[in-house]
Design a protein around this motif. Structure first.
Motif, mmCIF file in Angstrom:
data_model
loop_
_atom_site.group_PDB
_atom_site.id
_atom_site.type_symbol
_atom_site.label_atom_id
_atom_site.label_comp_id
_atom_site.label_asym_id
_atom_site.label_seq_id
_atom_site.Cartn_x
_atom_site.Cartn_y
_atom_site.Cartn_z
ATOM 1 N N LEU A 157 0.824 -1.211 0.000
ATOM 2 C CA LEU A 157 0.000 0.000 0.000
ATOM 3 C C LEU A 157 0.858 1.262 0.000
ATOM 4 N N ILE A 158 1.953 1.233 0.769
ATOM 5 C CA ILE A 158 2.844 2.394 0.804
ATOM 6 C C ILE A 158 3.457 2.641 -0.567
ATOM 7 N N LEU A 159 3.772 1.579 -1.279
ATOM 8 C CA LEU A 159 4.313 1.733 -2.639
ATOM 9 C C LEU A 159 3.235 2.137 -3.639
ATOM 10 N N ALA A 160 2.028 1.608 -3.483
ATOM 11 C CA ALA A 160 0.968 1.851 -4.457
ATOM 12 C C ALA A 160 0.373 3.249 -4.342
ATOM 13 N N TRP A 161 0.354 3.817 -3.143
ATOM 14 C CA TRP A 161 -0.302 5.111 -2.932
ATOM 15 C C TRP A 161 0.271 6.198 -3.847
ATOM 16 N N PRO A 162 1.584 6.464 -3.833
ATOM 17 C CA PRO A 162 2.089 7.524 -4.716
ATOM 18 C C PRO A 162 1.914 7.200 -6.197
ATOM 19 N N GLY A 194 -9.129 17.041 6.866
ATOM 20 C CA GLY A 194 -8.381 18.243 6.505
ATOM 21 C C GLY A 194 -6.948 17.933 6.129
ATOM 22 N N MET A 195 -6.318 17.024 6.878
ATOM 23 C CA MET A 195 -4.937 16.652 6.549
ATOM 24 C C MET A 195 -4.863 15.967 5.197
ATOM 25 N N LEU A 196 -5.838 15.108 4.899
ATOM 26 C CA LEU A 196 -5.853 14.446 3.599
ATOM 27 C C LEU A 196 -6.077 15.451 2.473
ATOM 28 N N LEU A 197 -6.892 16.469 2.730
ATOM 29 C CA LEU A 197 -7.135 17.486 1.703
ATOM 30 C C LEU A 197 -5.901 18.355 1.473
ATOM 31 N N PHE A 214 -5.484 13.485 -6.003
ATOM 32 C CA PHE A 214 -6.927 13.306 -6.157
ATOM 33 C C PHE A 214 -7.461 12.186 -5.272
ATOM 34 N N PHE A 215 -6.673 11.134 -5.051
ATOM 35 C CA PHE A 215 -7.130 10.043 -4.193
ATOM 36 C C PHE A 215 -7.232 10.501 -2.744
ATOM 37 N N THR A 216 -6.226 11.236 -2.256
ATOM 38 C CA THR A 216 -6.291 11.746 -0.884
ATOM 39 C C THR A 216 -7.430 12.749 -0.738
ATOM 40 N N LEU A 221 -10.612 10.711 -0.403
ATOM 41 C CA LEU A 221 -10.748 10.180 0.955
ATOM 42 C C LEU A 221 -11.108 11.289 1.942
ATOM 43 N N GLY A 222 -10.479 12.456 1.795
ATOM 44 C CA GLY A 222 -10.772 13.579 2.674
ATOM 45 C C GLY A 222 -12.212 14.045 2.542
ATOM 46 N N LEU A 223 -12.699 14.147 1.318
ATOM 47 C CA LEU A 223 -14.088 14.557 1.105
ATOM 48 C C LEU A 223 -15.056 13.481 1.604
ATOM 49 N N LEU A 224 -14.677 12.211 1.459
ATOM 50 C CA LEU A 224 -15.519 11.122 1.946
ATOM 51 C C LEU A 224 -15.676 11.193 3.467
ATOM 52 N N LEU A 225 -14.611 11.574 4.159
ATOM 53 C CA LEU A 225 -14.679 11.682 5.620
ATOM 54 C C LEU A 225 -15.525 12.877 6.080
#
Length: 158
Positions: free
Chosen positions: A11-16, A83-86, A91-93, A96-100
């Motif tokens: 997951l750490i590799l796939a995220w970026p 807020g931190m994710l935003l 776009f993925f973060t 997730l931020g908007l979903l929260l």
């Protein structure tokens, strides 16, 4: 490595890689300036959410709260995470931020996490005294001793 560690590493590799791919694809659809504007506006929204919820959480803690305040504080913590994710560019973060920010999503996540967490501690009731009955012994470090005797402290002298 164990299976769980492998998944976390993947997951750490796939995220970026996912974020880069989304920047390329979405940036191609909406253009460079719209992409840059999205990144800046989502970061500003994230900063605003953190400031707003941070102050709300402080008010909640100062109010005493107790167990009854755990639910609102959990919502505040998830909004601050949003807020931190935003703030993070991507776009993925942002998704997730908007979903929260959606209350039913936060409520469901809190329910899932609450089922996995056990709280331990002392709950103090209002009106209980704030004192502790204890004994103490003064310990003088070796650096404060001269020739085996203790120097008097100059702390109280003016």
């Amino acid at each position: 490595m164990r299976t769980t560690e492998m998944w976390v590493f993947a997951l750490i590799l796939a995220w970026p890689l996912l974020e880069i791919g989304l920047f390329v694809v979405v940036g191609g659809w909406i253009g460079l300036w719209a992409t840059l504007a999205w990144v800046v506006l989502s970061a500003m929204l994230g900063i605003g959410l953190i400031r707003w919820q941070g102050m709300g959480a402080l008010r909640e803690v100062r109010g005493g709260g107790g167990i009854a305040a755990l639910q609102p504080m959990a919502h505040s913590a998830l909004i601050m995470l949003s807020g931190m994710l935003l703030i993070l560019p991507g776009f993925f973060t942002d998704f997730l931020g908007l979903l929260l920010l959606v209350p039913p999503v936060r409520t469901g996540l809190i329910a899932v996490l609450a089922a996995r967490v056990q709280l331990h501690g002392v709950v103090r009731r209002r009106g209980e005294a704030d004192w502790v009955d204890a004994e103490y012994e003064e310990v003088v470090p070796d650096r404060d001793k001269i020739g085996g005797t203790t120097r008097p402290s100059k702390w109280g002298e003016d």
